[in-house]
Design an enzyme around this catalytic site. Structure first.
Site, PDB file in Angstrom:
ATOM      1  N   ASP A  49     -32.838  61.486  -4.827  1.00  0.00           N
ATOM      2  CA  ASP A  49     -33.951  61.722  -5.272  1.00  0.00           C
ATOM      3  C   ASP A  49     -33.941  62.533  -6.734  1.00  0.00           C
ATOM      4  OD1 ASP A  49     -37.050  61.637  -3.865  1.00  0.00           O
ATOM      5  OD2 ASP A  49     -36.864  62.858  -5.443  1.00  0.00           O
ATOM      6  N   PHE A 272     -57.259  51.265  16.590  1.00  0.00           N
ATOM      7  CA  PHE A 272     -57.836  50.939  15.407  1.00  0.00           C
ATOM      8  C   PHE A 272     -59.343  51.009  15.184  1.00  0.00           C
ATOM      9  CE2 PHE A 272     -54.922  52.137  11.676  1.00  0.00           C
ATOM     10  CZ  PHE A 272     -53.986  52.427  12.138  1.00  0.00           C
ATOM     11  N   CYS A 283     -51.323  55.666   2.232  1.00  0.00           N
ATOM     12  CA  CYS A 283     -51.224  53.997   2.251  1.00  0.00           C
ATOM     13  C   CYS A 283     -52.404  53.544   2.025  1.00  0.00           C
ATOM     14  CB  CYS A 283     -50.275  53.756   3.417  1.00  0.00           C
ATOM     15  SG  CYS A 283     -48.863  54.560   3.364  1.00  0.00           S
ATOM     16  N   LYS A 286     -54.947  53.301  -1.123  1.00  0.00           N
ATOM     17  CA  LYS A 286     -54.260  52.903  -2.469  1.00  0.00           C
ATOM     18  C   LYS A 286     -53.986  51.528  -2.259  1.00  0.00           C
ATOM     19  CE  LYS A 286     -49.549  53.813  -1.766  1.00  0.00           C
ATOM     20  NZ  LYS A 286     -48.582  52.674  -2.011  1.00  0.00           N
ATOM     21  N   ARG A 353     -53.014  63.685   1.222  1.00  0.00           N
ATOM     22  CA  ARG A 353     -53.344  62.909   0.069  1.00  0.00           C
ATOM     23  C   ARG A 353     -54.427  62.107   0.554  1.00  0.00           C
ATOM     24  NH1 ARG A 353     -47.678  59.444  -0.544  1.00  0.00           N
ATOM     25  NH2 ARG A 353     -47.779  60.189   1.784  1.00  0.00           N
TER      26      ARG A 353
END
Ligand code: UDX
Length: 455
Positions: A49, A272, A283, A286, A353
């Site tokens: 990284d 769900f 995820c 976006k 996020r």
């Protein structure tokens, strides 16, 4: 160690035959977990990284984010000597397989995915590829990217090739999902190169294949689309039930009973279908936007236009949550003390996020509320983005003197709260942003209970 991992050890010793040298480029949520799991499977792994602090933490055996089971796995993999981390790309030169696991965030001011990191990872890898080595894409990318990157790999000095092997892990279950995936998808080139790539990936995933994990070998485009269409489907399922919640609210129906009832139909399924504040995270939001943007580029905007509605329904839940809080507090939030329980985009994660919870917390504050927020794991990640909010360690502290308590992420410890636990509030008002509390329990104790989609 997470459940299943020790059983995995036993299975490993029975089935393990091939050990590979593997590099994992990008050590975020996806890459760090993938690297540790590949070492757990017996491979020799090097994680790369550009972020020195992240590499230092991983080298010292610390997970740079909250993920159940990962610290234990890092400790055992580091101790085995099979897992190393570096910032120096040249150290991957002797690896047989190179996984690309860098992020593909949303571009600033656009819906499309930002492929800068994927392109940079592959480009900087080219000089270190050896003959016969395989570059394997794991990052979520717009359809067409793998073909473009395969052409880039063809320009390398060595005779290497590319495959696309999407990852379906869920945060909070990342270790479990990586060690025991529910399916493996290989996007490979046609002909002999494809057969070679398939054989290498079969060696990587030998343990999972030995337990009959379904394996789909296909072309690049299908492999890329499997990932984005799976996420689009999941997002659509959540927005579907949240649209039903809007109808339920207007008609006095109960969306949670509705979800239970339709979920009994095996063709629909109950998973769900939890309505509430909607989806967030690194995820789903976006990915549906990038998918739509790619559809437009392909001249197929109409085929994916529904994802715009999926996104809009999802974002409306946040507006409605703020409105519900305002309503419950007599029409104005100004000067009201609101206790916010939960900031992470979902339980068992410190990830904020695109978190609906953190978004609502900041909007309540923008309307004049005195917000006191808490989360079991996501206070630090939230503070980095929103230092202006007040953070406390526990639900009880947050609720002390509050005019209303707002549950925004359904952590187990919040689902288990009782009216007696929150006896220090000023007003007895509780707002359930995730339909995760028992309305009767709170109402019987004299509280005002309101939720999204329940009467
Ligand atoms: C998702 C996919 O599930 C995974 O397969 C993919 O690899 C990455 O994206 P993740 O982002 O970890 O995984 O979270 P997930 O468990 O899918 O939840 C996404 C969001 O949907 C969360 O904000 C969650 O709170 C919300 N959600 C989920 C609901 O609102 N209702 C539900 O019924 C389920």
């Amino acid at each position: 160690m997470v459940s299943g991992v020790s059983a995995f050890h036993a299975e490993l010793s029975r089935t393990k035959a091939v050990e590979l040298k593997i590099s994992v480029i990008g050590c975020g949520y996806l890459g760090a977990v993938h690297a540790a799991c590949m070492a757990e499977l017996g491979h020799e792994v090097i994680g790369v990284d550009v972020d020195r602090a992240k590499i230092d933490a991983l080298e010292a055996g610390h997970a740079p984010f909250f993920e159940p089971g990962l610290p234990e796995l890092l400790a055992s993999a580091n101790a085995s000597g099979r897992l190393r981390f570096t910032t120096d790309m040249s150290e991957v030169a002797d690896a047989d397989v190179h996984f690309i696991a860098v992020g593909t965030p949303q571009k600033k001011g656009e819906y499309a995915a930002d492929l800068t990191y994927v392109d940079a990872a592959v480009t900087s890898l080219l000089p270190y590829l050896s003959d016969g080595s395989l570059v394997v894409g794991k990052s979520t990318v717009p359809v067409g990217t793998a073909a473009r990157l395969a052409a880039l790999v063809d320009t390398a000095p060595a005779d290497a090739s590319l495959a696309w092997n999407p990852e379906f892990l869920r945060e909070g279950f990342a270790v479990k999902d990586t060690l025991g995936p529910d399916r493996l998808v290989y996007g490979v080139p046609a002909g002999e190169a494809g057969e070679r790539a398939t054989a290498i990936l079969d060696s990587v995933y030998e343990v999972a294949l030995a337990r009959d994990t379904p394996r789909i070998v296909t072309d690049f485009a299908t492999a890329e689309l499997v990932k984005v269409s799976a996420n689009a489907f999941l997002a659509t399922k959540i927005s579907f039930i949240n649209a039903m919640a809007e109808i339920a609210e207007a008609t006095g129906a109960d969306v949670t009973q509705l979800a239970d009832a339709i979920g009994h139909d095996a063709r629909i399924g109950r998973r769900f279908l939890n309505s509430g504040l909607g989806f967030g995270g690194g995820c789903l939001p976006k990915d549906i936007r990038a998918f739509r943007a790619r559809g437009e580029e392909l001249g197929l905007g109409k085929s994916l236009a529904f994802l715009g509605e999926v996104d809009a329904i999802n974002l409306r839940r946040r507006d409605r949550m703020v409105e519900l809080t305002r309503e419950a507090l007599g029409g104005s939030l100004d000067g009201k003390h609101v206790a916010v329980l939960g900031l992470a985009f979902k339980p068992d994660s410190d990830d904020v996020r695109d978190s609906p919870s953190l978004d609502v917390a900041t909007r309540l504050r923008a309307e004049g509320a005195i917000v006191v927020a808490t989360d079991p794991e996501a206070i630090e990640t939230s503070r980095r983005l929103h230092p202006e909010l007040d953070y406390v360690e526990s639900a009880i502290e947050a609720a002390a003197g509050a005019d209303a308590v707002v549950v925004l992420t359904e952590w187990k410890q919040y689902r288990e709260l009782t009216p007696a636990d929150l006896s220090g509030t000023n007003g007895q008002v509780i707002l359930d942003g995730r339909n995760c509390l028992d309305p009767k329990l709170w109402r019987d104790a004299g509280w005002v209970y309101r939720s999204l989609g329940r009467p």
